[in-house]
Design an enzyme around this catalytic site. Sequence first.
Site, mmCIF file in Angstrom:
data_model
loop_
_atom_site.group_PDB
_atom_site.id
_atom_site.type_symbol
_atom_site.label_atom_id
_atom_site.label_comp_id
_atom_site.label_asym_id
_atom_site.label_seq_id
_atom_site.Cartn_x
_atom_site.Cartn_y
_atom_site.Cartn_z
ATOM 1 N N LYS A 52 41.945 41.550 41.572
ATOM 2 C CA LYS A 52 42.643 42.195 40.457
ATOM 3 C C LYS A 52 42.696 43.706 40.675
ATOM 4 O O LYS A 52 43.727 44.354 40.456
ATOM 5 C CB LYS A 52 41.953 41.855 39.122
ATOM 6 N N GLN A 96 35.477 39.261 32.602
ATOM 7 C CA GLN A 96 35.555 38.140 33.534
ATOM 8 C C GLN A 96 34.632 37.008 33.091
ATOM 9 O O GLN A 96 33.468 37.237 32.756
ATOM 10 C CB GLN A 96 35.202 38.630 34.950
ATOM 11 N N ASP A 119 44.290 39.163 28.830
ATOM 12 C CA ASP A 119 44.035 37.794 29.289
ATOM 13 C C ASP A 119 44.721 36.780 28.363
ATOM 14 O O ASP A 119 44.856 35.613 28.719
ATOM 15 C CB ASP A 119 42.525 37.489 29.256
HETATM 16 N N1 GUN Z 1 37.640 33.423 35.033
HETATM 17 C C1 GUN Z 1 38.485 32.583 35.658
HETATM 18 N N2 GUN Z 1 39.757 32.886 35.348
HETATM 19 C C2 GUN Z 1 39.719 33.923 34.510
HETATM 20 C C3 GUN Z 1 40.717 34.681 33.836
HETATM 21 O O1 GUN Z 1 41.914 34.456 33.946
HETATM 22 N N3 GUN Z 1 40.253 35.702 33.061
HETATM 23 C C4 GUN Z 1 38.956 35.952 32.894
HETATM 24 N N4 GUN Z 1 38.611 36.960 32.094
HETATM 25 N N5 GUN Z 1 38.001 35.273 33.501
HETATM 26 C C5 GUN Z 1 38.384 34.266 34.294
#
Ligand code: GUN
Length: 293
Positions: A52, A96, A119
């Site tokens: 990211k 996350q 998200d």
């Molecule tokens: N863990 C796995 N996929 C995601 C996601 O799209 N966002 C977040 N915050 N954590 C994750």
Amino acid sequence: MTIIDGKEVAAAARREISAEVRKMTDSGAPAPHLVAILVGSDGASQTYVGHKEKCCHEVGFRSTVMRLPQETTQAELLEKIAALNADVNVDGFIVQLPLPPHISEQKIIEAIDQRKDVDGFHPVNTGRMISGLPSYLPATPDGILSLLKYYQIDTAGKHCVVIGRSNIVGRPIANLLSQKGWDCTVTLCHSRTANLKEVVASGDIVIAALGRAEFVTADMVKEGAVVIDVGITRVPSDKTKSGWKLLGDVKFDEVAPKCSYITPVPGGVGPMTIISLMQNTLRAARGEVYGKR
Ligand code: GUN
């Protein structure tokens, strides 16, 4: 049969986002700023957050990663969230997942200001999405829609079978594809679905999001179906440097010849999920969903 190239679609989207960021910064506006909070040292989470961060740099965003120790308390994390909610220099942020077991993920998600919830996990964004109102869409469903759009796959009147009812993939994609503009007739399957094989075999579009490696086999798929594979299960492999490889929820080699379109794993849906996060952050910076701050 066409193999959907998520890397190509993601690269095109990155170019578009970069051009938009350049326009913003040329006009004197600050570049969008995304913050990611990572608690603990889970290997997969570190990799995802790293991807990211790299993508932010590629498209010209400002990016901050807050790395917090595994022992961080829920109260401490809530304090960080309150500070980010109030920080006018932060357009959007994510925490996350998964979080350590002593922290309630639901409490954390609900503490995030919905206007910065890029998200799309906050119940306000979920509710707005279901009502067809402007909202931040969760990354995987949004990525799937982008792939369908890019390949101009006709969805109207088609029977879409979604396997898996998770909050972040199955339920939202089932809802979105039933909405006006996509116009699918949707069946949402789960672990208690009766006659699952027959139901999946009746799908014009099959979205496999149950998290079981190679679950969908050729006998479950109708000739000419569109198959979207959301699975990413790590399995040991002596053929890769890392010692593991990724498997999807679809047995690709035997299913692909029956399909009109199919996404591979890796290189299908995966690359699009980060794009969705970038697009949501750009929309947050522009105040497109909730208006300018
Ligand atoms: N863990 C796995 N996929 C995601 C996601 O799209 N966002 C977040 N915050 N954590 C994750």
